[in-house]
Design a protein around this motif. Sequence first.
Motif, PDB file in Angstrom:
ATOM      1  N   UNK B  31      -1.069   2.883  -7.146  1.00 16.93           N
ATOM      2  CA  UNK B  31      -0.955   1.802  -8.132  1.00 16.93           C
ATOM      3  C   UNK B  31      -1.431   0.467  -7.568  1.00 16.93           C
ATOM      4  N   UNK B  32      -1.614   0.415  -6.246  1.00 16.59           N
ATOM      5  CA  UNK B  32      -2.142  -0.820  -5.658  1.00 16.59           C
ATOM      6  C   UNK B  32      -3.661  -0.801  -5.561  1.00 16.59           C
ATOM      7  N   UNK B  34      -5.934  -0.847  -7.918  1.00 18.87           N
ATOM      8  CA  UNK B  34      -6.613  -1.869  -8.740  1.00 18.87           C
ATOM      9  C   UNK B  34      -6.532  -3.274  -8.150  1.00 18.87           C
ATOM     10  N   UNK B  35      -5.621  -3.508  -7.220  1.00 20.13           N
ATOM     11  CA  UNK B  35      -5.499  -4.843  -6.633  1.00 20.13           C
ATOM     12  C   UNK B  35      -6.435  -5.048  -5.446  1.00 20.13           C
ATOM     13  N   UNK B 104     -10.499  -0.232 -15.592  1.00 21.91           N
ATOM     14  CA  UNK B 104      -9.468  -0.224 -16.630  1.00 21.91           C
ATOM     15  C   UNK B 104      -8.993   1.196 -16.918  1.00 21.91           C
ATOM     16  N   UNK B 105      -7.697   1.308 -17.225  1.00 21.15           N
ATOM     17  CA  UNK B 105      -7.079   2.593 -17.519  1.00 21.15           C
ATOM     18  C   UNK B 105      -7.601   3.092 -18.863  1.00 21.15           C
ATOM     19  N   UNK B 161       0.260   8.690 -16.022  1.00 25.01           N
ATOM     20  CA  UNK B 161       0.481   7.714 -17.101  1.00 25.01           C
ATOM     21  C   UNK B 161       1.745   6.898 -16.806  1.00 25.01           C
ATOM     22  N   UNK B 163       3.109   6.317 -13.940  1.00 20.36           N
ATOM     23  CA  UNK B 163       2.935   5.456 -12.761  1.00 20.36           C
ATOM     24  C   UNK B 163       2.113   4.217 -13.085  1.00 20.36           C
ATOM     25  N   UNK B 164       1.104   4.363 -13.921  1.00 21.13           N
ATOM     26  CA  UNK B 164       0.214   3.224 -14.144  1.00 21.13           C
ATOM     27  C   UNK B 164       0.622   2.371 -15.339  1.00 21.13           C
ATOM     28  N   UNK B 165       1.443   2.904 -16.237  1.00 23.85           N
ATOM     29  CA  UNK B 165       1.757   2.131 -17.438  1.00 23.85           C
ATOM     30  C   UNK B 165       3.189   1.616 -17.508  1.00 23.85           C
ATOM     31  N   UNK B 166       4.089   2.242 -16.789  1.00 25.66           N
ATOM     32  CA  UNK B 166       5.445   1.692 -16.775  1.00 25.66           C
ATOM     33  C   UNK B 166       5.535   0.613 -15.707  1.00 25.66           C
ATOM     34  N   UNK B 167       6.620  -0.117 -15.725  1.00 28.04           N
ATOM     35  CA  UNK B 167       6.909  -1.071 -14.664  1.00 28.04           C
ATOM     36  C   UNK B 167       8.375  -0.900 -14.291  1.00 28.04           C
ATOM     37  N   UNK B 171       8.999   3.417 -12.936  1.00 27.36           N
ATOM     38  CA  UNK B 171       7.560   3.595 -12.721  1.00 27.36           C
ATOM     39  C   UNK B 171       7.308   4.595 -11.596  1.00 27.36           C
ATOM     40  N   UNK B 238       4.948  -4.413   1.693  1.00 28.54           N
ATOM     41  CA  UNK B 238       5.236  -5.006   0.377  1.00 28.54           C
ATOM     42  C   UNK B 238       6.202  -6.169   0.500  1.00 28.54           C
ATOM     43  N   UNK B 242       5.301  -9.875  -0.728  1.00 29.86           N
ATOM     44  CA  UNK B 242       6.114 -10.608  -1.719  1.00 29.86           C
ATOM     45  C   UNK B 242       6.530 -11.972  -1.179  1.00 29.86           C
TER      46      UNK B 242
END
Lengths: 261, 247
Positions: B31-32, B34-35, B104-105, B161, B163-167, B171, B238, B242
């Motif tokens: 999930x990191x 895209x960053x 983009x997803x 889905x 993992x990438x769409x929830x927060x 997630x 992380x 932060x």
Amino acid sequence: MVELEIQVLSDRREGLLVELGRVVVANSFSLIRQRLTHDSRGAWLSMIVRGPAEQRLALEEMLGTHSRVLSFEAGLFGEAAVIAAIPAKMAAGISPLPELVPEPEPPAAPLVAVMPDVAHVEHILPKLAQDYPQIYPWLVALENSVDDAVRESSLMLAGRRTGAWVYKRDYALGAKLGLADAIKRIAVPALRALADIEHHHVHIHILNSPLCAPGVRSGCKFYGGYLEGLLGASIEPKKVFVRHLSCRSTGAAHCSLEISH
Amino acid sequence: MLMQLSYNWLLVLLSFAVSVLGSFTALQVAVAIPLATNQHQKTAAVAMAGGAMGVGAMWTMHFMAMLACDTGMQVTYAPSLIALSALVAFAAGAAGLMLVANDRFSWLKLLGAGACIGLGMGGMHYLGIEAMMMPAVVRYDTELVAVSLVIPTIGSMIALWLAFNLRGRWQMTASALVMGLALCGMHYTGMAAAGFYDNDGQLPDGYADGLRSANLGLTIFAIVTTLLLLLLVLYYWRQRYRSSLSI
């Protein structure tokens, strides 16, 4: 073809040239040169652009209403003074940049007054980060420390910066989301850390904001900026706008915000 | 004669736990992606996520589950096929995660990623079965084989889905649990699809040189330890990230 000289003030410089450059290109203008500087009021972007004269108004309209733009000035390149054009969300303009304008007029008090008090906001931001989410005492302190005329814009700037920071800290991992999903999965839980809220589609009601007690004139601007900062990075390249529908400070039952892009 | 398989349920549970641990680590890294701000960062993140998913969640789970399975025979494993199965798992995990995390997803990317992970898991599993050297031959129920490929494809799509769409806390935990279930579901369906038939004690060539259970156990231990270390490093990184963010 016309050549325009454009000066923009934004609260931060990251990505400013890229975002505004897209607007310039989208209006069939080309960027001839640019300069990005920073002072106590924020990031200043000066651009010389060339493009079709008939697109000039459209370009100025898009820049003036861009979410990154706090204030904006444009004029034909080489003119003695740049004509100020003010975004709809701003009540008045600002003084022109000394680098590109020969000798600015002495700024009239009301024009300067609508600018956020960046120095005060910058001073309070580290405290917001340190005590988040228990930040109301600092926001009230900010509210009381700035002039009445800049209170709303200062709170909005503080909100934007806080929202963008919270997004990077807690919500940046994962895919970009659509507006409805971003509101549900990012904005609502993040805002719940700050206040009791109700959520209906693109509307958010803040039930008990201490910033919006009757007689206080912040007008929920902190929350508007917070949501724009929080959601802006999540659903880019689209821009997020927050409209203030009602506020407890003006006698409404609760503060109501509408989010769109 | 068809041989009956029996399972050590503790090891079965451990195989599920390893699968969830590997998936959790892989998705934390994925999930990191895209960053990532440059190609070097992206490549490193994809390799790390692919390694955790392919070698950690898929391969280690498979061989731990194989240790849980008692065929009633002494089994050794062909090293070249074992290595190939790990390579397939790594490639499938990395390709699937890179696909879904890049730009983009979209649903199409999710389908592609699910197919990569599902078919990769299947390829790894059946290569792992082929790697078994024992006095038996394996025959497959093709319908169950097909089902065993559909399960991880759909399961990994759901997990990705999530993992990438929830927060928030769901997630990672929900997506890792679903991914673990999908991979284990594939493995045990695949085992149900395989029938082990006694071949009258004929041992294949190279049987004596094959890897034994003890070798596999040590390898699994090393991989699990690496996964845990990777998680620890991620957690530390992380926390530093932060606290370094300026408002």
